[in-house]
Scaffold this active site. Structure first.
Site, PDB file in Angstrom:
ATOM      1  N   GLY A   1      57.020   8.199   8.117  1.00 39.84           N
ATOM      2  CA  GLY A   1      56.170   9.012   6.977  1.00 39.84           C
ATOM      3  C   GLY A   1      54.915   8.659   6.793  1.00 39.84           C
TER       4      GLY A   1
ATOM      5  N   ASP B   1      62.732   4.072  12.017  1.00 39.20           N
ATOM      6  CA  ASP B   1      61.797   4.282  11.044  1.00 39.20           C
ATOM      7  C   ASP B   1      61.025   3.109  10.822  1.00 39.20           C
ATOM      8  OD1 ASP B   1      61.008   5.340   8.332  1.00 39.20           O
ATOM      9  OD2 ASP B   1      62.477   3.548   7.484  1.00 39.20           O
ATOM     10  N   LYS B   2      59.711   3.166  10.089  1.00 44.68           N
ATOM     11  CA  LYS B   2      58.954   1.969  10.161  1.00 44.68           C
ATOM     12  C   LYS B   2      59.100   1.222   8.989  1.00 44.68           C
ATOM     13  CE  LYS B   2      54.644   1.932   8.774  1.00 44.68           C
ATOM     14  NZ  LYS B   2      54.530   0.730   8.233  1.00 44.68           N
TER      15      LYS B   2
ATOM     16  N   LYS C   1      49.091   8.938  -8.586  1.00 48.30           N
ATOM     17  CA  LYS C   1      48.771   8.104  -7.087  1.00 48.30           C
ATOM     18  C   LYS C   1      49.648   8.657  -5.965  1.00 48.30           C
ATOM     19  CE  LYS C   1      52.363   4.414  -7.353  1.00 48.30           C
ATOM     20  NZ  LYS C   1      53.312   4.454  -8.630  1.00 48.30           N
TER      21      LYS C   1
END
Lengths: 1224, 365
Positions: free
Chosen positions: A675, A391-392, A563
Site C-alpha cells: 500500500g 507485502d512490504k 496526518k
C-alpha cells in the site's frame, strides 16, 4: 406495542430490553427470543455421533467406493469374502471416528469450561451467580478485572471515573495492547432502575464494526459504536469491574461467528491423485470387462470345459449372471484402487506438519514462538510455489519504525541523537531561525494527532490516568543521553508509525503524557503541560489513508490536525504549500523511508458546531454509517494547510535480501504488493535485491500515464503494447527449467500502481486484452512491484495470476490485516507473526515469525514434503498395480472363474500391514537431498517445479514398472509350476502355494523397491522396512501354523512353511526379486541427473581459501549449522589452521570467531569423488587467511560465530580447492 | 476461555492440526528427530557401488544356474499318456465311457520301455490336463472342518459344498465338488523281465501327501476306530463307487486320512497338473529302482476325461534336491546371471569412459 412494532419494522436489527424490563407499555411486552449463551463448537452429541459421523465419512468418495464394494461382496457371490474389504474399511472408519470423537470430546470439554463458568448477573436488583451459558440477551452482567467477557456486552457502567474501561483482545486478534472502551454516554447511575432498549444490528462477524442505538426511558437516544461493545473473549484490564448488558450471546457473538468455516484449500497433488485414480478406475473396469467377456466366450465353446468342476450352471438369467460376474471381477480387482492411500496421505500430512512446528530454526527468541501450522493439507504445496506475493511493510521490512527526519515548511530537520539535549533540532538548510512557531505547531500536531496510549509502568496497578507525571520527568532527564527512551516510556498503538512519530516528537521536546478524561496532555519544550480537549477522532482507514483529530486548546481554539499519505493530503491542502514539501517527501521516499504529511486547520466555532452535529448524526445512523462518516470526514478534512512531512525508517527484515534472492534462485517470481508509495517500495525492492542494477524497470503508474498528456486509456494501451514488445516478444525465449541466475540481459522489473491497476482490470474496452497483456508482461518480468494497493486489489492480483494459464501455484505472505484478503486468495497463505496483530496469522495456512523463515519453509520443508508425498502417491499406485496384475493374469489360467490368487488374509493385510509402514516412514523422514543442500542451493527447488514428480511421465514410468513386475511375478512362478513337484520328497504344491510364492516375491520386491528409493536411512526406516518383512514372515508362519477355528477353510495351513522347505521356491523368489529390481537399479545408476546435478551445482558454492595449504579467499555465508559431507580419496598431509576474524557488516555489525573443525568421511566413490552439502547465505564477508586443524581426511572445521545478538553459530566447512590441488 | 486451538476445521474428516496451542511460547525441542537431523546412512547408487554387486550376482547366479540345469537334466522322467483318444490306443475302449458309475471295471494295459535305468527312488505321478481344479467354485467346494473330523460338520456340511452337500437328505462325506471328482483310476506297474515274466513293482502309498495334511489337517470323525460307525448316517459322494471308509483296507490310510484323497484335495494351481500317486522305493544300492527294459502299465480305467477333452498321463520321475524335472530355473538363473555380468561389463566401460570425465568436470568451477 411501540417496541414490538419497531422490532417488526426492522428485521435487520434487534431490540434488546436492558434487564428485561419492558420499555413503555408493560402489558404488551413480549420478551424477544434470542439464542442462549451456550457456545457449541462441538459437532456431535452422544446420540447423533454415530449416524452423523458415518454419514460424513461416507461422503468421501474413497470410503463410499469401498462401501459399495463391500455391499457387492455381501449381496453377490463374489470371489472374496466381504471381510477382505470390510475389515480395512471398518478399520479406517473406526480410526477416523475415534479421532473425530476424541477431538469432539475435547471440544465438548472446552465448551463446557466456557459454558459452566460462573458469572455474576444483576437480576431484579440482586447479584446472582449464574452459569455462563444461562445468560440471556438483555441480562446485565458484572465482570471484574482480569475476567473475560462471557458474551458480547454493551458497556453500561465502569468502576473507573472517566467512564472507560480497558480490555485486551489478545485471544481474539492477538493485539495485546489495552484498548479503551467507553460507557454509553449520559448513562443513569442506577442500573436497577434503568429502563432502556438497545437497538442494534443483527450479529455479524466483523470484530471492528458495531452499530447500535440506545433508547432510554428519558427518551434520549445515544448512538453505540464498537467502542461501546465488549467482545466475548476479550479480557478486562485495569478496571475493577464493569456492568454491561448482553447484546449478542452464544453462537451469535462475534467471536463465535469468527471461528466459523474458512473455505478449505485443496492441494494440487490431490488433483493429480484424482487423475491417476481415474486411470486406475479405467484399468479396473477394462480388466473386469475383458475377463467377463472372455469368460463367456470360453464357456460358450462347444466343449464343455470341465464336467467335474462345473456346478449347476444355469443358463437362464444369463444377463443378470453376466452382470454379477462383472461385479465379481470388479471386487476381485478392486484392490488396485488403493484405499489405504487416503489414510496414509492423511497421516503423512498430519504427522508431517509437526516437523514445521517443531523446527527450531523457525523459533524466534523475540516473540518466543515458532512456526504455526493451521492447515496440514498444503504441506506439499509449499514445494510447488511459482509466484510469491509479499507485502512490504512488516514482511520485507521490520515494521520497526524509527523517526529519521522531518521537514517543516520546506526545511529539513534531522535529529542528532548524540548531541546534548540543548540542540534538539538541527536545520540542515541554514535558514533564518525564529520560525519556531511553525516548528512547535508541527510538533504539537505530532503529539496530538494519533491514537497512541501511554503504557503503564510495571508495578503500578491503578488507572492509566495517573501514570505519567514524575515518571516522564525522570525519563526526560536522561533524554539527551538516551536515544531510545521508548523502552522506558512505553507507548502502545495499533500502528508502529504512530509510536515512531510520538517518540520523534518527544525527542524534539514535545512529550505526549497521556489522556486524562478526554483531554490530551502534552509537555512542551519549556516543561509546561498543555492540555487539549479531544473532541473527535476521525479514524484512520486504508481507503482514506489518513486520520485526523479535532481538539480544543486551553485558549479555546478548535483545531483539526490531520496526518496521512501525501497522495491523500496534497489534494486537500492549499496548493502553494505543496511544492516546497513535495520535493522532500519524494526524496525521502526514494531513500526508502515512509513519509507522512501533516496538515492542520483552524475551525471557527460555527464551523465546528456544524461539523460536530454532522459527525454525531453520522455516527447515530444505523445504516450506511460508514459511508456517511466518510462523507463527513472528507468534508471536514479539506482546505487545510500543510505544515510538514515526516520520514520514518522501516528497516529491512533480517535476511530479507538473501531470502528474496533464494526464492528467485528457486525459480519463483516475487511480486511485492504494498500500500506504500512507489518510491519507498522501489527502494525496498532494490534493497531486497528484487530489482538489481541491471534491471530494466517498466513503469505503469499514474505518472507515466499522464506523461503523454493524452487520454489515459490510450496511453495505457500504448505503454502496454510497448512493454509487451520489449519484455515478451523481444526477450529471448525462456527455456523451461533454465536457470536465470545472475542478471541476464533481458531482465525486467515491472511497476504498477493501484490506480493504473484498476484501470487495467476494470477498463471498459478491451479489458480482457489489457489483462492478458498485463499478465504476459508481468510473467516475463523478474519481479513485479505493485504499489498503492488496496487490500482487495492485492487479492485481485493474486486471483489474476492464480487463474492465468497453467494455473501456477501462488503464495501470499503478509503480516497485517490488509494482507488477509490475499492470504485467503492464494493457494498458500503465510502469515507473519508481526507487529500488526494476529489477523494475518489467524487467516493463514502457515504462520512464521520472520520473513527469513520463508526460505527454509519453502526450499527445505516444501521441497521435501512434495517429494515425499509425490513418491508416496506414485508408490501406492505402483504397489497396488503389481499386486493385482498377477491376480488378473491368473484368471486366464483358471477359466475366468474369479479365483483369487492370494489368500483372503493376504488380500486384506497387504495394504494395511505388510507394505504400509515403510512408505509412511519414508514419507515422513526421507530427505533425498539433505536440508542443508536444499537451502544452500535454491536451484534444486526447480527440480520439482510444476508438479514434476506427479506428471504423466513419472506416472507412466511407475505404472510400467508395476506392470513389468506384475508380469514377472506371475509368469516366473507360472514357469516354475510347469512341474509342481517342488519338494525333494516329490510332493506337489497346489494353487495356494502358487499364490503364496507370488505374494512373497511381491511383498519383498515392493518393500525393497522402497528401500532402493530411500536416500536417507534413519533407524526409523531400518526398523519399519526390515520390520515389515519380518512381520510378513512371522505372520505367514502364524497364519499358516494354526487351524483357525472360526474359518471353515484352512487353505493356508502350512503352505508357507512348506514353501520355505522347498529349495526351488527359495531360488525362484530370490531370482524374481533381483530380476524385478534390476531395471530400477540400472536406471538409478545411469540416470544420475538428480545426484550429479545437485552435486555439481553444489560445487559452485565452494569457498576459495587462501592460506598456506589452500590459498583461499573466503566469500562465505553463514547460518546456524553447516554440515559437510565431504568425501574424497586423497590423502592430505596433516595441517593446522587457526583463525579468528573480526569483521564488520554494514547492516549487522558483529564479531565472528571461527574455529574450524572439518569432518570428512572417506568414501569410496569414484564417480563423485566428493559430495558436499553446505547451507546458508546471510552476510557476505571476506575472511583473512585462517588456520585449521585436520588429520588426513577426517578433519572438522567448526566455525563458531558469536553474534552480537548472543546466539552461537557453528559452521563446518570444507573447501574444494583441496581436490583440485592434489589432482594437479 | 474459548481457545482458538480446539477449533478444528472438520470438513470431510480432514485433519486439523491443533499444533499452535501446544507449541506456543515454547521453544521447540532440539532433538534430532524433531529437527529432522536423525543420523542417517545416505547411500547413493552409483556405477561404483553397483558394479561389484552386478559382478557378484553374475558370478553367483551362473554357477547356480548351471548346477540347477545339470541337476534338472540328470533327473529321469518318463511320461506316458493313456487317455486313449486314438482308436489304436489300448485304452480307447475304456475311454468311450462318459459315465462315472460304470459298475463293470474297464482295464487296459500299456507297454513301454525305459531306455535308461532309474537309479534312485522313483515317484509315480498321474497327470491331468484341461482340468480346472483351480476353478473358483471348485476350489471353494469343500468343508475343511468336516475333513478335520468335526462331527457337526460331518452331519451338516458347509454351504460351500452345494450342490454336493447332501444326497437325499443324507450329508455327503466328504462333501463338495473336489471330493466328488476324486481321481479313481488304479495304476499298476509291471516289469517285463527279458525272459517274459511280468513282475509287479511294489508301489508305496505312504508319504505322498504333506505330513501336516495327513496328521493335522485331515482327521477322521470322532475317535472311533470303527470308521463304518463313525461315518454312519452319511452318504458317499455321488461319483464314488465306495464310501469314504472303504478307500483302503489299511486303517491308517482310510477315511479322510487316505493319502490319495488328501493329495487330490490339494487343488492344483494350473489346469494342467500332476499329482503324486505312488512311490517306488529303492531296494538296495546294487540294482536301479527301475532297470532298463520293458514295462507294462495296467490301468483300471474309471476316470472319464473325454467329456472335457482332458488328458490323463502317468509320469515316472526321479527327484533331486530341487524337486522334479524343471529346466526353467536353471535357464533363468544362467540368463539372469549372464545379464548381470554383461551389465557389469557395460557399466565398467561406461564408468571408465565417462566416469573420469565426470570427475574432471566436477573439479573446475
Amino acid at each position: 406495542t411501540l417496541c414490538s412494532h419497531m422490532r417488526t419494522l426492522r428485521v435487520d436489527s434487534r431490540t434488546i430490553y436492558v434487564g428485561h424490563r419492558p420499555c413503555h407499555d408493560p402489558e404488551a411486552f413480549i420478551p424477544p427470543k434470542f439464542c442462549d449463551n451456550r457456545i457449541v463448537s462441538s459437532k456431535y452429541t452422544v446420540w447423533n455421533f454415530l449416524p452423523k459421523n458415518l454419514f460424513e465419512q461416507f461422503r468421501r468418495i474413497a470410503n463410499f467406493y469401498f462401501l459399495i464394494i463391500f455391499l457387492v461382496q455381501v449381496i453377490v457371490d463374489t470371489p472374496t469374502s466381504p471381510v477382505t474389504s470390510g475389515l480395512p474399511l471398518f478399520f479406517v472408519i473406526t480410526v477416523t471416528a475415534i479421532k473425530q470423537g476424541y477431538e469432539d470430546w475435547l471440544r465438548h470439554k472446552a465448551d463446557n469450561e466456557v459454558n459452566k463458568y460462573l458469572v455474576t448477573v444483576l437480576e431484579d436488583g440482586q447479584r446472582m451467580r449464574k452459569e455462563s451459558e444461562k445468560i440471556k440477551v438483555g441480562d446485565v452482567v458484572e465482570v471484574v478485572e482480569d475476567e473475560t467477557f462471557p458474551c458480547d456486552l454493551v458497556l453500561l457502567r465502569s468502576s473507573r471515573e472517566d467512564e472507560t474501561c480497558f480490555v485486551t483482545t489478545a485471544s481474539l486478534d492477538g493485539e495485546s495492547n489495552h484498548k479503551t472502551h467507553y460507557t454509553v454516554p449520559d448513562m443513569e447511575q442506577d442500573l436497577l432502575s434503568l429502563n432502556a432498549t438497545i437497538e442494534c444490528e443483527q450479529p455479524q462477524p466483523d470484530l471492528y464494526k458495531f452499530v447500535g442505538r440506545m433508547h432510554m426511558y428519558r427518551n434520549n437516544q445515544e448512538s453505540l459504536g464498537p467502542e461501546n461493545l465488549l467482545l466475548k473473549g476479550a479480557t478486562l484490564k485495569n478496571t475493577e469491574k464493569i456492568y454491561g448488558v448482553a447484546v449478542y450471546s452464544g453462537m451469535e457473538t462475534k467471536m463465535a461467528l469468527n471461528y466459523q468455516g474458512k473455505s478449505q484449500k485443496r492441494s494440487a497433488v490431490e488433483k493429480s491423485i484424482n487423475a491417476f485414480l481415474l486411470v486406475y478406475l479405467c484399468i479396473l473396469v477394462s480388466k473386469a470387462l475383458v475377463c467377463t467377456t472372455l469368460k463367456y466366450v470360453w464357456q460358450s465353446q462347444p466343449v464343455f470345459f470341465s464336467v467335474p468342476t462345473e456346478i449347476g450352471l444355469k443358463y437362464n438369467l444369463m444377463y443378470l449372471k453376466m452382470f454379477t460376474d462383472f461385479l465379481s471381477f470388479m471386487v476381485l480387482f478392486n484392490f488396485i484402487i488403493p484405499v489405504s492411500m487416503y489414510v496414509t496421505v492423511e497421516m503423512q500430512k498430519f504427522l508431517g506438519s509437526f516437523f514445521i512446528s517443531w523446527d527450531k530454526d523457525f523459533f524466534d527468541p523475540e516473540i518466543q514462538e515458532g512456526a504455526l501450522v493451521n492447515t496440514s493439507d498444503l504441506n506439499e504445496e509449499l514445494g510447488q510455489v511459482e509466484y510469491v506475493f509479499t507485502d512490504k511493510t512488516g514482511t520485507l521490512t521490520q515494521n520497526n519504525m524509527e523517526f529519521i527526519e522531518c521537514c517543516i515548511d520546506g526545511r529539513q530537520f534531522v535529529f542528532h541523537c548524540c548531541i546534548p539535549s540543548l540542540v534538539l533540532l538541527v536545520s540542515v538548510n541554514p535558514s533564518p531561525c525564529g520560525d519556531n512557531e511553525k516548528e512547535e505547531l508541527f510538533l504539537r500536531a505530532l503529539c496530538l494527532c494519533h491514537t497512541v496510549q501511554v503504557k503503564e509502568p510495571a508495578g503500578r496497578e491503578d488507572g492509566l490516568g495517573g501514570a505519567p507525571g514524575d515518571q516522564v520527568d525522570g525519563v526526560l532527564g536522561q533524554d539527551g543521553a538516551k536515544c531510545h527512551p521508548a523502552e522506558l516510556r512505553g507507548f502502545i498503538a495499533s500502528s508502529p508509525d504512530e509510536v515512531a512519530l510520538v517518540i520523534g516528537a518527544m525527542k524534539y521536546g514535545f512529550t505526549f503524557l497521556g489522556m486524562e478524561s478526554n483531554s490530551m496532555k502534552v509537555m512542551n519544550r519549556n516543561n509546561e503541560v498543555e492540555t487539549y480537549q479531544l473532541l473527535h477522532v476521525l479514524n484512520f482507514d486504508p481507503v482514506r489513508r489518513r486520520m485526523s483529530v479535532i481538539v480544543r486548546s486551553k485558549s479555546g481554539d478548535t483545531m483539526l490536525f490531520c496526518k496521512g499519505a501525501d497522495s491523500s493530503i496534497f489534494p486537500r491542502v492549499r496548493q502553494h504549500e505543496v511544492e516546497r514539501i513535495r520535493m522532500h517527501v519524494e526524496r525521502n521516499a526514494t531513500e526508502g523511508y515512509r513519509t507522512l504529511c501533516v496538515a492542520y486547520k483552524l475551525l471557527k466555532p460555527e464551523e465546528y458546531a456544524l461539523v460536530d452535529t454532522e459527525l454525531r448524526e453520522a455516527r447515530l445512523s444505523l445504516q450506511d454509517r460508514e459511508d456517511k462518516l466518510l462523507k463527513v470526514y472528507n468534508q471536514v478534512e479539506d482546505n487545510m494547510s500543510l505544515i510538514g512531512a515526516t520520514a520514518v525508517e522501516d528497516r529491512l527484515q533480517e535476511e530479507a535480501a538473501e531470502t528474496m534472492e533464494a526464492l528467485q534462485g528457486a525459480g519463483m517470481r516475487v511480486w511485492v504488493l504494498t500500500g506504500d508509495k512507489m518510491e519507498t517500495a522501489k527502494s525496498t525492492c532494490y534493497a531486497c535485491r528484487l530489482f538489481q542494477r541491471g534491471t530494466e524497470l517498466l513503469e505503469l503508474t499514474v505518472r507515466t500515464l499522464e506523461d503523454g498528456g493524452r487520454n489515459r486509456e490510450d496511453r495505457l494501451h500504448e505503454l502496454l503494447l510497448d512493454y509487451h514488445k520489449r519484455a515478451v516478444q523481444d526477450a529471448p525465449p525462456v527455456k523451461a527449467g533454465v536457470t536465470r541466475s545472475g542478471q541476464s540481459p533481458g531482465d525486467y522489473g515491472f511497476i504498477i500502481d493501484g490506480a493504473t491497476l484498476s484501470l487495467v482490470l476494470n477498463s471498459s474496452t478491451d479489458s480482457d486484452c489489457y489483462k492478458t497483456l498485463f499478465l504476459k508482461i508481468c510473467q516475463n518480468c523478474t519481479s513485479v512491484l505493485c504499489c498503492r494497493m488496496a487490500p482487495l486489489q492485492k487479492a485481485q492480483i493474486v486471483k489474476l495470476v492464480k487463474c492465468s494459464k497453467g494455473s501456477p501455484i501462488t503464495l501470499s505472505i503478509g503480516d497485517g490485516a490488509n494482507d488477509v484478503s490475499m492470504i485467503l486468495e492464494a493457494h498458500v497463505g503465510i502469515g507473519i507473526k508481526g507487529k500488526e496483530g494476529r489477523q494475518a496469522v489467524r487467516n493463514s495456512d502457515y504462520a512464521i515469525p520472520k520473513l527469513k523463515h520463508l526460505k527454509k519453509l519453502l526450499l527445505a520443508h516444501g521441497h521435501l514434503y512434495y517429494v515425499r508425498i509425490a513418491h508416496l502417491v506414485q508408490y501406492f499406485f505402483y504397489k497396488n498395480l503389481c499386486f493385482i496384475l498377477p491376480q488378473f493374469l491368473y484368471q486366464f489360467f483358471c477359466g475366468y472363474s474369479q479365483q483369487p490368487l492370494y489368500d483372503a488374509a493376504y488380500l486384506t493385510m497387504y495394504n494395511i500391514c505388510f507394505t504400509s509402514m515403510p512408505i509412511l516412514a519414508y514419507s515422513l523422514v526421507e530427505q533425498h537431498i539433505c536440508m542443508e543442500a536444499l537451502l544452500e542451493n535454491a536451484a534444486l527447488y526447480r527440480d520439482v517445479a510444476k508438479n514434476a514428480m506427479l506428471r504423466w511421465g513419472p506416472f507412466s514410468y511407475w505404472t510400467l514398472l508395476g506392470v513389468y513386475q506384475g508380469l514377472l511375478f506371475f509368469f516366473g512362478v507360472r514357469f516354475l509350476f510347469g512341474n509342481p513337484a517342488l519338494q525333494d520328497n516329490g510332493q506337489v504344491f497346489g494353487n495356494w502355494s502358487y499364490g503364496t510364492i507370488v505374494f512373497t516375491v511381491l511383498v519383498f520386491t515392493v518393500t525393497l523397491k522402497l528401500a532402493l528409493d530411500t536416500r536417507y536411512w534413519t533407524w526409523v526406516n531400518h526398523f519399519v522396512i526390515w520390520g515389515s518383512l519380518a512381520f510378513y514372515t512371522f505372520f505367514s508362519f502364524f497364519w499358516g501354523g494354526i487351524i483357525w477355528p472360526f474359518l471353515r477353510q484352512q487353505r493356508l495351513y502350512f503352505v508357507f512353511a512348506n514353501m520355505l522347505s522347498s529349495v526351488a521356491a527359495w531360488l525362484v523368489i530370490i531370482l524374481l526379486i533381483i530380476l524385478s529390481l534390476l531395471p530400477e537399479i540400472l536406471l538409478q545408476v545411469l540416470r544420475k541427473p538428480r545426484g550429479t546435478h545437485s552435486r555439481q551445482v553444489l560445487h559452485t558454492h565452494t569457498h576459495t581459501h587462501t592460506d598456506r595449504y589452500y590459498p583461499h579467499k573466503h566469500t562465505h555465508t553463514h547460518r546456524h549449522t553447516h554440515t559437510h559431507t565431504h568425501t574424497h580419496r586423497q590423502v592430505l598431509p596433516p595441517q593446522t589452521h587457526r583463525h579468528t576474524d573480526t569483521h564488520t557488516d554494514r547492516y549487522y555489525p558483529h564479531t565472528h570467531t571461527h574455529t574450524h573443525t572439518h569432518r570428512q568421511v572417506p568414501h569410496t566413490d569414484r564417480y563423485y569423488p566428493h559430495t558436499h552439502t553446505q547451507t546458508g547465505t546471510t552476510h557476505r564477508q571476506v575472511l583473512p587467511p585462517h588456520t585449521h586443524t585436520d588429520r588426513y581426511h577426517t578433519h572438522t572445521h567448526t566455525h563458531t560465530h558469536t553474534h552480537t545478538d548472543g546466539h552461537r553459530q557453528v559452521i563446518i566447512l570444507a573447501n574444494k580447492s583441496l581436490v583440485k590441488r592434489t589432482s594437479l | 476461555m474459548m481457545a482458538s486451538s480446539y477449533n478444528a476445521k472438520e470438513e470431510d474428516g480432514h485433519v486439523a492440526v491443533p499444533v499452535g496451542g501446544t507449541i506456543k511460547n515454547k521453544k521447540p525441542d532440539n532433538t534430532a528427530f524433531k529437527q529432522q537431523r536423525l543420523p542417517a546412512w545416505q547411500p547413493i547408487l552409483t556405477a561404483g557401488t553397483v558394479l561389484p554387486a552386478f559382478f557378484v550376482i553374475g558370478l553367483i547366479f551362473i554357477p547356480i544356474g548351471i548346477g540347477l540345469y545339470v541337476t534338472s537334466n540328470n533327473i529321469r522322467e518318463f511320461e506316458i499318456d493313456y487317455t486313449g483318444t486314438d482308436i489304436d490306443d489300448p485304452c480307447f475302449n475304456c475311454s468311450q465311457s462318459f459315465s462315472w458309475n460304470n459298475t463293470r471295471p474297464c482295464t487296459c494295459a500299456l507297454d513301454f520301455s525305459l531306455d535308461h535305468p532309474f537309479e534312485s527312488n522313483v515317484f509315480m505321478y498321474y497327470g491331468l490336463s484341461n482340468f480346472y481344479q483351480n476353478h473358483r467354485r471348485y476350489v471353494k467346494s469343500r468343508d475343511d472342518s468336516q475333513l478335520n473330523g468335526d462331527i457337526n460338520s460331518l452331519k451338516n456340511p458347509s454351504k460351500e459344498c452345494e450342490p454336493y452337500a447332501r444326497n437325499e437328505k443324507a450329508p455327503i462325506a466328504p462333501c463338495g465338488a473336489i471330493a466328488n471328482s476324486m481321481f479313481n483310476d488304479t495304476l499298476d506297474l509291471y516289469y517285463v523281465h527279458p525272459n517274459g515274466t511280468r513282475i509287479q513293482i511294489p508301489l508305496s502309498k505312504k508319504d505322498i501327501a504333506w505330513w501336516t495334511d495327513k496328521h493335522v489337517k485331515f482327521r477322521n470323525p470322532g475317535n472311533n476306530p470303527n470308521l463304518t460307525a463313525a461315518f454312519q448316517g452319511t452318504s458317499k459322494p455321488i461319483n464314488w463307487r465306495r464310501p469314504v471308509y472303504e478307500l483302503d483296507t489299511d486303517e491308517e490310510n482310510n477315511g479322510f486320512i487316505n493319502e490319495d484323497f488328501i493329495v487330490w484335495m490339494r487343488t492344483a494351481a494350473l489346469p494342467t497338473f500332476r499329482k503324486l500317486y505312488r512311490i517306488i522305493q529303492k531296494k538296495n544300492n546294487m540294482t536301479p529302482t527301475l532297470p532298463r527294459g520293458n514295462y507294462t502299465l495296467e490301468v483300471s480305467y474309471n476316470y472319464p476325461v473325454r467329456s472335457f477333452e482332458g488328458r490323463k498321463r502317468v509320469i515316472l520321475s526321479t527327484i533331486s534336491w530341487m524337486g522334479g524335472k524343471n529346466p526353467f530355473l536353471g535357464i533363468a538363473y544362467i540368463t539372469v546371471g549372464s545379464v548381470c555380468f554383461f551389465l557389469g561389463v557395460v557399466l565398467l566401460i561406461i564408468h571408465h569412459k565417462y566416469g573420469s570425465r565426470n570427475n574432471s568436470a566436477d573439479i573446475p568451477n
